[in-house]
Motif scaffolding. Structure first.
Motif, short mmCIF file in Angstrom:
data_model
loop_
_atom_site.label_atom_id
_atom_site.label_comp_id
_atom_site.label_asym_id
_atom_site.label_seq_id
_atom_site.Cartn_x
_atom_site.Cartn_y
_atom_site.Cartn_z
N ALA A 142 0.85 -1.19 0.00
CA ALA A 142 0.00 0.00 0.00
C ALA A 142 0.89 1.24 0.00
N TYR A 143 0.51 2.21 -0.80
CA TYR A 143 1.18 3.51 -0.79
C TYR A 143 0.45 4.39 0.20
N VAL A 144 1.12 4.78 1.27
CA VAL A 144 0.50 5.54 2.35
C VAL A 144 1.10 6.94 2.35
N ARG A 145 0.27 7.92 2.11
CA ARG A 145 0.69 9.33 2.15
C ARG A 145 0.21 9.91 3.47
N GLN A 146 1.14 10.28 4.31
CA GLN A 146 0.82 10.73 5.66
C GLN A 146 -0.21 11.86 5.64
N GLN A 147 -1.30 11.67 6.41
CA GLN A 147 -2.39 12.63 6.58
C GLN A 147 -3.09 13.00 5.27
#
Length: 445
Positions: free
Chosen positions: A128-133
């Motif tokens: 998963a590509y997780v972009r903070q906030q």
């Protein structure tokens, strides 16, 4: 779907794939070959089964388009809301689907979180590509195949395993997914994963060789070298070096629905200048969790940075929840390797569209009142609204685009299902009559 048109040899499979994506995005309670075909308006599931099993199209190419679309969309959303400087984390985890019988590619009795223990099913490693906030989406996957299926040519042929597919652990599958991601130019600040990936030397070696920082969970028995002393396990390090309370700091691993997810944290330098042990302690129960961390030389590192990266592993679980509950990620009623992969990729495409839309809508739809500053803070007169989620957007889209095919279509599919079930029941009964008795019973006198 327009961007992936070049991945399809003919227009008919592309049209069917577009309809398939719309169907898995609909409000169907179950998403399988029958229900998807009925929702589309087909007279039988043949076109849907052909799309997954026999049609000529580049599954890997579609996955690459999904990956680039999701990453670019989340990056645009980050720039819009002024969070372009926050972390980009690749979260690794596997998810399962329960299966019956032994004919499905990758099926085996194994531990599956969806079943709450050991059960018959298949497992797939996801990134998963997780972009903070900002948001998160699934951007890569590889299905795990047991050794006995890879080694047996007859079984491999029946299950449609690709030529040259070798045995790979989940850590090695994670390496393949990360390599695909790097080939598409995706930059990750950290890779995060649970103990399955923390104990994979292949994954750690790949990340370190490519200059990729990571924060990976490990067990309490994981051994590290501290300075010139003898190797110690994580549990021994806590007992010998982290017992005084002053060595722990309370930090948030991220925000949840009920507020900040606060834990006590400590970190310990190892004999290597680029490795650390990060320890998390539950404030109420005292339960410990251990993370083995790597940050390449020359990059800044701090306790807060490692804690933030560790906390960004959890959104992959939410991606699985959305994928399964909203789009039928675990509802593929197919058996062959490529068919399972194609269903997964088309569901990932649908999820990416809504994940990017939710991230883009977040700045405009998040009107929540400021959080309380103390236990006696009075409630606000107007609480505002939480931002639109993937589930909320999906409900809105389905409300705008209802599909009705009429009573004749409904009657046709009811008759089709009844005939198919009757045929299947008859053949099952005949097959059972052909089986030899497993136990010989004594003749009654």
């Amino acid at each position: 779907m327009g961007a992936v048109r070049g991945c399809f040899a003919r227009i008919e499979p592309w049209v069917q794939a577009r309809q398939y994506v719309r169907a898995v995005s609909s409000d169907l309670p179950e998403r399988n070959g029958w229900t998807i075909a009925e929702w589309i308006g087909d007279r039988s599931p043949d076109k849907t089964q052909r799309l997954l099993n026999h049609a000529v199209w580049d599954t890997g190419g579609v996955m690459a388009h999904v990956r680039r679309y999701a990453v670019a969309g989340l990056e645009r959303a980050a720039e819009t809301c002024g969070r372009s400087g926050l972390l980009r984390v690749g979260a690794l985890d596997e998810t399962g689907q329960e299966k019956k019988g032994r004919a499905t590619a990758g099926v085996k009795r194994q531990h599956m979180g969806c079943a709450g223990g050991v059960d018959n099913g298949i497992n797939t490693v996801h990134l998963a590509y997780v972009r903070q906030q900002v948001g998160h989406a699934l951007i890569g996957c590889r299905q795990w195949i047991p050794a006995e299926q890879v080694a047996d040519p007859g079984t491999a042929a029946r299950m449609g395993l690709p030529d040259g597919l070798g045995l790979a652990t989940k850590g090695q599958l994670a390496v393949q997914v990360l390599q695909d991601t790097a080939d598409d130019g995706v930059v990750l600040d950290f890779v995060a994963g649970d103990e399955v990936y923390g104990h994979s030397p292949d994954l750690r070696t790949h990340c370190e060789a490519s200059g990729q920082a990571y924060v990976l969970r490990v067990r309490s028995t994981f051994t590290l070298q501290l300075g010139a002393g003898k190797p110690m396990t994580c549990k021994q390090i806590v007992r010998s070096m982290l017992w005084p309370k002053k060595r722990w700091q309370i930090c948030s691993a991220g925000s949840g629905d009920k507020g900040a997810r606060d834990y006590a944290w400590a970190w310990v330098a190892t004999a290597s200048a680029v490795h650390w042990l990060l320890v998390r302690k539950h404030l109420r129960t005292g339960e410990l969790a251990f993370h083995y961390c790597h940050v390449p030389a020359g990059r800044p590192v701090s306790l807060h940075l490692l804690v933030t990266a560790a906390g960004l592993r959890w959104p992959v679980e939410e991606s699985f929840e959305f994928g399964k509950d909203l789009f039928g990620l675990d509802q593929s009623q197919v058996r062959r390797y490529e068919a399972i992969r194609r269903h997964t990729v088309l569901v990932m495409l649908a999820l990416a569209v809504f994940a990017v839309a939710a991230a883009s809508a977040r700045p405009r739809t998040d009107t929540q009142a400021p959080p309380p500053t103390g236990p006696d803070t009075p409630p606000p007169a107007e609480p505002g609204h939480t931002p639109l989620t993937v589930a909320a957007l999906k409900n809105l889209v389905n409300a705008l685009h209802p599909r009705r095919h009429g009573i004749d279509h409904t009657i046709h599919w009811q008759n089709w299902r009844d005939r198919h079930r009757a045929r299947a029941r008859w053949h099952h009964q005949r097959t059972r009559l052909r089986r030899p008795l497993e136990h010989a019973y004594p003749q009654l006198t």
